[in-house]
Design a protein around this motif. Structure first.
Motif, mmCIF file in Angstrom:
data_model
loop_
_atom_site.group_PDB
_atom_site.id
_atom_site.type_symbol
_atom_site.label_atom_id
_atom_site.label_comp_id
_atom_site.label_asym_id
_atom_site.label_seq_id
_atom_site.Cartn_x
_atom_site.Cartn_y
_atom_site.Cartn_z
ATOM 1 N N TYR A 217 0.885 -1.244 0.105
ATOM 2 C CA TYR A 217 -0.064 0.090 -0.144
ATOM 3 C C TYR A 217 0.819 1.232 0.152
ATOM 4 O O TYR A 217 0.516 2.255 -0.773
ATOM 5 N N TYR A 258 -5.854 -6.033 -3.410
ATOM 6 C CA TYR A 258 -4.750 -5.180 -4.030
ATOM 7 C C TYR A 258 -5.495 -4.447 -5.193
ATOM 8 O O TYR A 258 -5.318 -3.401 -5.267
ATOM 9 N N GLU A 261 -7.854 -1.750 -3.791
ATOM 10 C CA GLU A 261 -7.140 -0.831 -3.188
ATOM 11 C C GLU A 261 -6.417 0.241 -3.952
ATOM 12 O O GLU A 261 -6.472 1.356 -4.044
ATOM 13 N N ARG A 265 -7.338 4.074 -4.992
ATOM 14 C CA ARG A 265 -6.019 5.296 -5.041
ATOM 15 C C ARG A 265 -6.097 6.095 -6.428
ATOM 16 O O ARG A 265 -5.421 7.049 -6.376
#
Length: 292
Positions: A217, A258, A261, A265
């Motif tokens: 992250y 992932y 996420e 972003r």
């Protein structure tokens, strides 16, 4: 160095089926034109699928790399002189294969005054002359962070500028030779700041090297802080016992996490799955972002 970890046998998804005749045809064509592909030189698990579907990632500047990264199966050693006719042969292969999108990567050539940037430029120009409708993605080395080399490649006008981060900050010193996390981040930052508006900047990482969720992250945040557009996430497959030891076959659920996420972003496109490689399905990726 991290402690060695016991890893179970290879998962089922590594067993990929393909049309051997199509692969043999591609091999013959590339051999006839004296061209290398990262597909073959790095023993990519997608070789059969990509060769079978008539696509490939061309690897210019010869098969021998001047670096010896511990994750990579590309041969290293003393490279041959630059082949000035290679760019024209890449363009010819692209034309014969009817490729609408082509990926051009290279070995590291720290022995050359321009670190190989000129061969990227010549290849892009040859492709533009012979196959003007083909979109072009370059996957470059770090050029030791030299901005003059990055400028030369950007000025040649690829559609996608790609440079791989490879892994998270803590693992980088253990698996990459000469390359650093900060240098790769600086290359991507400079490319994004100096690329024209219609050029995308891309990077990729491997999983299974011992990274933590928090580190992945943080890498995503570092990339978004410099506005990188595309991110690919795939599984590291240890090429041989002498290479960096695989720590984990990462479960599919984590790839999906992932992916979510990364999308949150703000990356324009994310590919996250075990068999994903930096150049895998690059055409589909670009077309998706361009709205085709």
């Amino acid at each position: 160095m991290m402690e060695k970890t016991h890893v179970t046998s290879k998962p089922q998804w590594l067993k990929v089926t393909y049309d051997q005749k199509k692969v043999d045809h591609m091999d013959d064509l590339l051999a006839g034109l004296k061209l290398n592909t990262v597909c073959a030189e790095a023993n990519c698990p997608n070789l059969g699928e990509c060769f079978g579907s008539g696509s490939a990632a061309f690897m210019i500047l010869g098969p021998n790399c001047t670096r010896a990264c511990r994750f990579c199966d590309v041969p290293h050693g003393h490279p041959a002189p630059v082949d000035l006719l290679e760019p024209a042969r890449v363009a010819e292969a692209t034309k014969r294969l009817g490729l609408s999108h082509v990926v051009v990567t290279s070995t590291d050539r720290d022995d050359l005054p321009d670190l190989g940037a000129g061969q990227f430029v010549a290849t892009i120009k040859a492709l533009r002359r012979l196959t003007p409708k083909t979109t072009i993605e370059v996957l470059t080395p770090d050029f030791q962070g030299r901005t003059d080399c990055i400028d030369a490649v950007l000025a040649a006008g690829p559609d996608v500028f790609n440079h791989n981060m490879e892994t998270v900050r803590s693992i980088t010193p253990h698996v990459r030779n000469r390359a650093t996390y900060e240098t790769s981040l600086a290359v991507l930052r400079y490319a994004k700041e100096h690329a024209p508006q219609n050029m995308y900047v891309k990077t990729g990482i491997m999983l299974g090297l011992g990274e933590t969720d928090a580190e992945v992250y943080q890498l995503m945040d570092d990339l978004r802080a410099i506005d990188v557009d595309f991110l690919t996430i795939g599984q590291y497959v240890q090429p041989s016992p002498k290479h960096y030891q695989l720590r984990e076959w990462v479960p599919m659920a984590r790839y999906q996490t992932y992916y979510k996420e990364a999308v949150k972003r703000g990356f324009k496109f994310v590919a996250s799955s075990p068999l994903v490689r930096s150049s895998y399905k690059a055409k589909e990726e670009l077309e998706a972002v361009m709205g085709k």
